[in-house]
Each structure stands twice: as structure tokens, then as C-alpha cells.
Design a protein around this motif. Structure first.
Motif, PDB file in Angstrom:
ATOM      1  N   MET A 103       0.530  -0.431  -0.234  1.00  0.00           N
ATOM      2  CA  MET A 103      -0.827  -0.739  -0.641  1.00  0.00           C
ATOM      3  C   MET A 103      -1.356  -1.903   0.197  1.00  0.00           C
ATOM      4  SD  MET A 103      -1.223  -0.684  -4.731  1.00  0.00           S
ATOM      5  CE  MET A 103      -1.638   0.818  -5.514  1.00  0.00           C
ATOM      6  N   ASP A 104      -2.632  -1.950   0.250  1.00  0.00           N
ATOM      7  CA  ASP A 104      -3.295  -3.024   0.981  1.00  0.00           C
ATOM      8  C   ASP A 104      -3.228  -4.319   0.166  1.00  0.00           C
ATOM      9  OD1 ASP A 104      -4.794  -4.248   2.943  1.00  0.00           O
ATOM     10  OD2 ASP A 104      -6.717  -3.600   2.097  1.00  0.00           O
ATOM     11  N   THR A 105      -3.222  -5.449   0.841  1.00  0.00           N
ATOM     12  CA  THR A 105      -3.146  -6.749   0.175  1.00  0.00           C
ATOM     13  C   THR A 105      -4.349  -6.976  -0.733  1.00  0.00           C
ATOM     14  OG1 THR A 105      -1.950  -7.630   2.072  1.00  0.00           O
ATOM     15  CG2 THR A 105      -2.882  -9.215   0.552  1.00  0.00           C
ATOM     16  N   ALA A 106      -5.517  -6.595  -0.294  1.00  0.00           N
ATOM     17  CA  ALA A 106      -6.727  -6.781  -1.102  1.00  0.00           C
ATOM     18  C   ALA A 106      -6.653  -5.967  -2.397  1.00  0.00           C
ATOM     19  CB  ALA A 106      -7.961  -6.387  -0.304  1.00  0.00           C
ATOM     20  N   THR A 107      -6.077  -4.780  -2.332  1.00  0.00           N
ATOM     21  CA  THR A 107      -5.933  -3.946  -3.523  1.00  0.00           C
ATOM     22  C   THR A 107      -4.991  -4.605  -4.521  1.00  0.00           C
ATOM     23  OG1 THR A 107      -6.276  -1.994  -2.164  1.00  0.00           O
ATOM     24  CG2 THR A 107      -5.345  -1.652  -4.341  1.00  0.00           C
ATOM     25  N   LEU A 108      -3.893  -5.153  -4.038  1.00  0.00           N
ATOM     26  CA  LEU A 108      -2.944  -5.816  -4.923  1.00  0.00           C
ATOM     27  C   LEU A 108      -3.561  -7.056  -5.577  1.00  0.00           C
ATOM     28  CD1 LEU A 108       0.339  -5.544  -2.831  1.00  0.00           C
ATOM     29  CD2 LEU A 108      -0.287  -4.274  -4.885  1.00  0.00           C
ATOM     30  N   ILE A 109      -4.318  -7.814  -4.802  1.00  0.00           N
ATOM     31  CA  ILE A 109      -4.984  -8.993  -5.358  1.00  0.00           C
ATOM     32  C   ILE A 109      -6.013  -8.564  -6.409  1.00  0.00           C
ATOM     33  CG2 ILE A 109      -6.556 -10.894  -4.813  1.00  0.00           C
ATOM     34  CD1 ILE A 109      -5.050 -11.177  -2.143  1.00  0.00           C
ATOM     35  N   GLY A 110      -6.738  -7.500  -6.135  1.00  0.00           N
ATOM     36  CA  GLY A 110      -7.723  -6.983  -7.097  1.00  0.00           C
ATOM     37  C   GLY A 110      -7.074  -6.545  -8.391  1.00  0.00           C
ATOM     38  N   PHE A 111      -5.954  -5.808  -8.286  1.00  0.00           N
ATOM     39  CA  PHE A 111      -5.238  -5.391  -9.490  1.00  0.00           C
ATOM     40  C   PHE A 111      -4.681  -6.605 -10.235  1.00  0.00           C
ATOM     41  CE2 PHE A 111      -4.420  -0.991  -7.613  1.00  0.00           C
ATOM     42  CZ  PHE A 111      -5.381  -0.400  -8.411  1.00  0.00           C
ATOM     43  N   GLY A 112      -4.232  -7.601  -9.521  1.00  0.00           N
ATOM     44  CA  GLY A 112      -3.702  -8.807 -10.156  1.00  0.00           C
ATOM     45  C   GLY A 112      -4.768  -9.555 -10.932  1.00  0.00           C
ATOM     46  N   ILE A 113      -5.927  -9.722 -10.318  1.00  0.00           N
ATOM     47  CA  ILE A 113      -7.035 -10.400 -10.994  1.00  0.00           C
ATOM     48  C   ILE A 113      -7.486  -9.601 -12.210  1.00  0.00           C
ATOM     49  CG2 ILE A 113      -9.453 -11.100 -10.746  1.00  0.00           C
ATOM     50  CD1 ILE A 113      -8.766 -11.869  -7.839  1.00  0.00           C
ATOM     51  N   ALA A 114      -7.567  -8.289 -12.078  1.00  0.00           N
ATOM     52  CA  ALA A 114      -7.969  -7.441 -13.201  1.00  0.00           C
ATOM     53  C   ALA A 114      -6.952  -7.539 -14.341  1.00  0.00           C
ATOM     54  CB  ALA A 114      -8.121  -5.996 -12.746  1.00  0.00           C
ATOM     55  N   ALA A 115      -5.666  -7.558 -14.010  1.00  0.00           N
ATOM     56  CA  ALA A 115      -4.633  -7.665 -15.043  1.00  0.00           C
ATOM     57  C   ALA A 115      -4.728  -8.997 -15.776  1.00  0.00           C
ATOM     58  CB  ALA A 115      -3.259  -7.492 -14.416  1.00  0.00           C
ATOM     59  N   VAL A 116      -4.985 -10.074 -15.051  1.00  0.00           N
ATOM     60  CA  VAL A 116      -5.112 -11.388 -15.687  1.00  0.00           C
ATOM     61  C   VAL A 116      -6.327 -11.414 -16.615  1.00  0.00           C
ATOM     62  CG1 VAL A 116      -5.619 -13.822 -15.232  1.00  0.00           C
ATOM     63  CG2 VAL A 116      -3.871 -12.643 -13.901  1.00  0.00           C
ATOM     64  N   LEU A 117      -7.447 -10.873 -16.176  1.00  0.00           N
ATOM     65  CA  LEU A 117      -8.651 -10.856 -17.018  1.00  0.00           C
ATOM     66  C   LEU A 117      -8.448 -10.010 -18.266  1.00  0.00           C
ATOM     67  CD1 LEU A 117     -11.466 -10.595 -14.330  1.00  0.00           C
ATOM     68  CD2 LEU A 117     -10.840 -12.578 -15.707  1.00  0.00           C
ATOM     69  N   ILE A 118      -7.787  -8.874 -18.133  1.00  0.00           N
ATOM     70  CA  ILE A 118      -7.512  -8.018 -19.296  1.00  0.00           C
ATOM     71  C   ILE A 118      -6.570  -8.727 -20.259  1.00  0.00           C
ATOM     72  CG2 ILE A 118      -6.380  -5.877 -20.014  1.00  0.00           C
ATOM     73  CD1 ILE A 118      -7.585  -4.600 -17.458  1.00  0.00           C
ATOM     74  N   ALA A 119      -5.572  -9.432 -19.735  1.00  0.00           N
ATOM     75  CA  ALA A 119      -4.636 -10.162 -20.596  1.00  0.00           C
ATOM     76  C   ALA A 119      -5.343 -11.282 -21.345  1.00  0.00           C
ATOM     77  CB  ALA A 119      -3.490 -10.720 -19.755  1.00  0.00           C
TER      78      ALA A 119
END
Length: 43
Positions: free
Chosen positions: A1-17
Motif C-alpha cells: 500500500m501507499d504511505t499516504a493510504t496507510l496514514i489516512g487509514f491511521g488517522i481515520a482509525a484514531v478518529l473513530i476510536a
């Protein structure tokens, strides 16, 4: 996966948590310990 995609998923996971913990604290069992500041300072 692209680095930007991983960062996006990480930020989304933190916001959902954070949203999940906030909803649990506001409406779940811990909400019994919350106080209402308007009721504490009635005239």
C-alpha cells in the motif's frame, strides 16, 4: 500500500476510536458519574 493510504487509514482509525470512547463515556455506564454543572449552581 501507499504511505499516504496507510496514514489516512491511521488517522481515520484514531478518529473513530475517539468518537467511540466519547459516545461510551457520554451514554454508557460511566455517564452515571458525570455531573451537570447547571444543576450544581442553581440559585
Amino acid at each position: 500500500m501507499d504511505t499516504a493510504t496507510l496514514i489516512g487509514f491511521g488517522i481515520a482509525a484514531v478518529l473513530i476510536a475517539i468518537t467511540g470512547v466519547s459516545i461510551y463515556t457520554a451514554f454508557g455506564p460511566p455517564s452515571a458519574e458525570l455531573g451537570d454543572p447547571f444543576e450544581d449552581h442553581e440559585d
